[in-house]
Design a protein around this motif. Structure first.
Motif, PDB file in Angstrom:
ATOM      1  N   MET A 224     -21.416  13.280  46.645  1.00 32.05           N
ATOM      2  CA  MET A 224     -20.995  14.680  46.598  1.00 32.05           C
ATOM      3  C   MET A 224     -20.833  15.162  45.163  1.00 32.05           C
ATOM      4  SD  MET A 224     -17.524  16.427  48.145  1.00 32.05           S
ATOM      5  CE  MET A 224     -16.531  15.979  46.716  1.00 32.05           C
ATOM      6  N   LEU A 225     -20.322  14.298  44.290  1.00 33.15           N
ATOM      7  CA  LEU A 225     -20.049  14.704  42.916  1.00 33.15           C
ATOM      8  C   LEU A 225     -21.307  14.874  42.073  1.00 33.15           C
ATOM      9  CD1 LEU A 225     -16.837  12.663  42.003  1.00 33.15           C
ATOM     10  CD2 LEU A 225     -17.039  14.950  42.964  1.00 33.15           C
ATOM     11  N   ALA A 252      -7.320  15.818  42.725  1.00 35.06           N
ATOM     12  CA  ALA A 252      -7.763  15.922  41.337  1.00 35.06           C
ATOM     13  C   ALA A 252      -8.465  14.639  40.901  1.00 35.06           C
ATOM     14  CB  ALA A 252      -6.581  16.229  40.432  1.00 35.06           C
ATOM     15  N   GLU A 253      -7.889  13.501  41.241  1.00 31.09           N
ATOM     16  CA  GLU A 253      -8.473  12.217  40.874  1.00 31.09           C
ATOM     17  C   GLU A 253      -9.743  11.938  41.679  1.00 31.09           C
ATOM     18  OE1 GLU A 253      -5.145   9.659  41.547  1.00 31.09           O
ATOM     19  OE2 GLU A 253      -4.256  10.057  39.566  1.00 31.09           O
ATOM     20  N   PHE A 254      -9.829  12.499  42.886  1.00 32.29           N
ATOM     21  CA  PHE A 254     -11.014  12.351  43.721  1.00 32.29           C
ATOM     22  C   PHE A 254     -12.241  12.939  43.028  1.00 32.29           C
ATOM     23  CE2 PHE A 254     -13.903  13.359  47.198  1.00 32.29           C
ATOM     24  CZ  PHE A 254     -13.739  12.296  48.078  1.00 32.29           C
ATOM     25  N   PHE A 255     -12.009  13.980  42.212  1.00 32.49           N
ATOM     26  CA  PHE A 255     -13.107  14.650  41.521  1.00 32.49           C
ATOM     27  C   PHE A 255     -13.358  14.065  40.125  1.00 32.49           C
ATOM     28  CE2 PHE A 255     -12.595  17.745  44.877  1.00 32.49           C
ATOM     29  CZ  PHE A 255     -13.869  18.265  45.042  1.00 32.49           C
ATOM     30  N   TYR A 256     -12.847  12.872  39.860  1.00 29.33           N
ATOM     31  CA  TYR A 256     -13.210  12.181  38.619  1.00 29.33           C
ATOM     32  C   TYR A 256     -14.653  11.712  38.754  1.00 29.33           C
ATOM     33  CZ  TYR A 256     -13.387   8.876  34.756  1.00 29.33           C
ATOM     34  OH  TYR A 256     -13.748   8.219  33.607  1.00 29.33           O
ATOM     35  N   HIS A 257     -15.526  12.191  37.879  1.00 37.42           N
ATOM     36  CA  HIS A 257     -16.952  11.905  37.990  1.00 37.42           C
ATOM     37  C   HIS A 257     -17.323  10.796  37.014  1.00 37.42           C
ATOM     38  CE1 HIS A 257     -21.353  13.557  38.009  1.00 37.42           C
ATOM     39  NE2 HIS A 257     -21.209  12.480  38.749  1.00 37.42           N
ATOM     40  N   GLY A 258     -17.216   9.556  37.467  1.00 40.34           N
ATOM     41  CA  GLY A 258     -17.427   8.408  36.598  1.00 40.34           C
ATOM     42  C   GLY A 258     -18.813   8.346  36.000  1.00 40.34           C
ATOM     43  N   GLU A 259     -19.831   8.745  36.753  1.00 42.15           N
ATOM     44  CA  GLU A 259     -21.209   8.681  36.253  1.00 42.15           C
ATOM     45  C   GLU A 259     -21.372   9.508  34.982  1.00 42.15           C
ATOM     46  OE1 GLU A 259     -25.691  10.053  37.679  1.00 42.15           O
ATOM     47  OE2 GLU A 259     -24.145   9.672  39.199  1.00 42.15           O
TER      48      GLU A 259
END
Length: 638
Positions: A224-225, A252-259
């Motif tokens: 999703m991100l 908020a942490e769910f939307f941390y986009h690690g890539e």
């Protein structure tokens, strides 16, 4: 519905956004965001703009934002909910919006969020109730739509299927990005206008999002991100800060986009070919997390990103990107196209700059902010109509292309509704003392100190400013005045007496004393012409005077209507615009960089107008050039 109307009618008119920075909106937050910062912002309603081009822009924008009928903005929301709008689908009573707000555009509804923010900022900046009244009408309509939808708090101008497509990794145009604008607008309405109903709507949307996203697997989350989601992490940190409820922190942490972010943590510049405005809001959210929770990662990633963008991906105007994307670092001269400098990128870079400055108040942040504010944001708006430009083209002989009142509503139109309303937000900061960052005519009312500071200036037409203090009782504190990096000298007087300036440019000039009613400080900075070559090609260069970019005025040859405005009959012409630059127009100059500096003469009769000796070229600040062609980067042939 009646109880909501009663609440709206009886609300306080105190002015407390998601455009929030530590030190602001006291009494509106459950969590403390000041423990990790060194300097604090003032509430926007404490800073009044005085007459200047900045105030003029705000007036132009306010006329447009008030002219867009609330029913037109709500129409797509009501249509999505199946709410009654009018007979026969509104053909006779609702003149539908076009462009990115048309009913078949995935981003429909994003402008309503931006306009809610713009109205909140205008209300805070002016105290004029008409902005709150208009915003209240929008909030009332959105309450009704949310209730009719009856989907656990979901609210949008499009059905949930667009969100489902993003989760499934199917083709869809950025539904979470659009949701972020609506979240932001509603939160701004609460913080600046004390609209409790707006906060309730946003909380309902947040509760829906929690139930929607919590069951997703990490694989689904990562998929999703990959779809642009704006600053959803920023919005959820804002709700967490306001309410203290942990489910919003989870989101908020769910939307941390690690890539996107993890390479930055490893100090890797991974920006080449990445969509710039997809990236920048992610860093704003991380900065909010640092203010609330601390953590080296939350500070170091945004700092590395900011330094990388500003030092290696930014044009002389403070803007970045070509066709919305970052390019290979330090390759500016290869990207002087008609589609450079997306305005939304600058909008978000300025927001990120404010967060970073709060916990590390270095002059470099203010210098950048000033550069981007004057050379891009101030000149983004057409003074005749209030319309705004998507790009700031670097292509020699191009011109700014402005939106239309009915059929554009691009992302940069939305952020433009906010840009022109909040010029007062970075002029002053404080700790125990006062920081004067920008030289904009304004009046600060620092209630806690019982002091009013009036700044009078015609900067940058002149390199000086005057501060006058009004206070019923003497106040002991330091006053820090920015000594810009571009200044070649500084002269300061306090109450007419010359002061010794020990500071060097790129620092603050500090005066710590007892200040009495009527005390004044006058500062004069030396400004000079500079030729600024691109890093990758020293024969391609721009010209500046102090912080101001000077562009060559090249007339209107081959500019036919609707130029300089977008043509709504063409598909996304802001992105495919044919500038029809005449073959006779040239950006070549027969000078080396050093000789060019010595051959530019100021026209003393015309403010910031300059002549290049031996040529017919006239230079003017890029923010003042409208409706004609220009050249920012010159080809130096000797």
């Amino acid at each position: 519905m009646i109880k909501y109307l009663i609440l709206l009618a009886g609300m306080s008119i105190s002015m407390y956004g998601q455009s929030h920075y530590p030190g602001q909106h006291q009494g509106k937050l459950k969590l403390d965001d000041t423990k990790n910062v060194k300097v604090l912002g003032f509430d926007l309603h404490d800073v009044k703009l005085l007459d200047s081009p900045f105030k003029d822009n705000m007036v132009h924008e306010s006329k447009w934002i008030l002219n867009i009928d609330a029913n037109r903005l709500l129409h797509s929301f009501r249509t999505n909910a199946g709410a009654f709008s009018s007979q026969e689908g509104g053909y006779f009573t609702v003149n539908k919006l076009g462009g990115w707000e048309s009913l078949d555009c995935d981003l429909r509804g994003h402008s309503t969020g931006h306009i809610l923010s713009g109205l909140a900022l205008l209300y805070a900046a002016t105290g004029e109730k008409m902005y709150k009244v208009k915003a209240d009408s929008l909030v009332t309509g959105l309450v009704e739509v949310q209730k009719i939808l009856n989907q656990n708090g979901y609210l949008s101008a499009f059905p949930q299927n667009l969100i489902d497509r993003a989760i499934a990794g199917k083709s869809v145009w950025a539904p979470w990005y659009t949701q972020h604008k609506l979240f932001s607008g509603l939160i701004d309405q609460y913080l600046y206008c004390n609209n409790i109903v707006a906060l309730d709507i946003a909380k309902g949307m947040g509760d829906w999002a929690y139930e929607k996203l919590k069951p997703l697997s990490d694989e689904e989350r990562k998929r999703m991100l990959k779809n642009e989601f704006g600053g959803m992490n920023d919005s959820f940190y804002a709700l967490y800060e306001i309410t203290g409820e942990s489910k919003y922190k989870f989101l908020a942490e769910f939307f941390y986009h690690g890539e996107a972010l993890n390479p930055l943590m490893d100090k890797v510049d991974n920006l080449n070919k990445k969509h710039a405005n997809t990236y920048i809001p992610k860093l704003i959210g991380l900065s909010r997390d640092y203010e609330l929770e601390g953590g080296d990662k939350n500070r170091e990633i945004p700092e590395f990103f900011w330094n990388t963008v500003v030092d290696h991906h930014t044009f002389v105007t403070g803007s970045n990107s070509d066709k919305e994307k970052f390019f290979e670092p330090d390759h500016l001269s290869e990207h002087l196209s008609g589609y450079t400098g997306e305005s939304c990128n600058v909008y978000n870079m300025l927001k990120l700059t404010r967060h970073l400055y709060g916990y590390n108040p270095q002059i470099k942040y203010v210098d950048y902010y000033e550069k981007a504010l004057y050379n891009h944001i101030l000149g983004q708006q057409d003074p005749k109509t209030g319309m705004v430009a998507y790009f700031l083209p670097m292509k020699p002989g191009a011109h700014k292309v402005y939106s239309t009142p009915e059929n554009s509503f691009w992302c940069c139109v939305g952020s433009g509704f906010e840009n022109q309303a909040k010029y007062g937000e970075f002029i002053y900061y404080h700790d125990k003392g006062l920081y004067v960052n920008l030289f904009i005519p304004s009046e600060l009312n620092w209630k806690e100190k019982g002091i009013i500071v009036k700044q009078e200036t015609n900067f940058p037409n002149v390199g000086s400013t005057k501060l006058t203090l009004s206070t019923p009782n003497p106040v002991s504190m330091p006053i820090h005045i920015r000594y810009p990096s571009w200044a070649v000298s500084a002269k300061v007087t306090v109450n007419g007496k010359r002061q010794l300036v020990k500071a060097k440019s790129g620092n603050y000039i500090v005066f710590n004393r007892n200040w009495s009613d009527g005390d004044s400080i006058e500062v004069s900075f030396g400004m000079e012409i500079s030729v600024v070559p691109t890093v990758d090609n020293h024969n391609i260069a721009a010209i500046t005077y102090g912080p101001v970019v000077l562009a060559g005025k090249m007339g209107t040859e081959a500019m036919a209507e609707p130029a300089p405005y977008s043509n709504p009959k063409l598909y996304n012409d802001y992105y495919t615009y044919d500038y029809k630059v005449p073959n006779s127009l040239s950006n070549k100059l027969p000078f080396s960089a050093k000789k060019l500096e010595n051959n530019i003469m100021k026209d003393k009769e015309k403010g910031l107008e300059f002549k290049i000796k031996g040529t017919e070229n006239t230079l003017s600040p890029i923010y003042n050039i409208h409706g004609e062609r220009y050249i920012i980067y010159w080809n130096l042939t000797k």
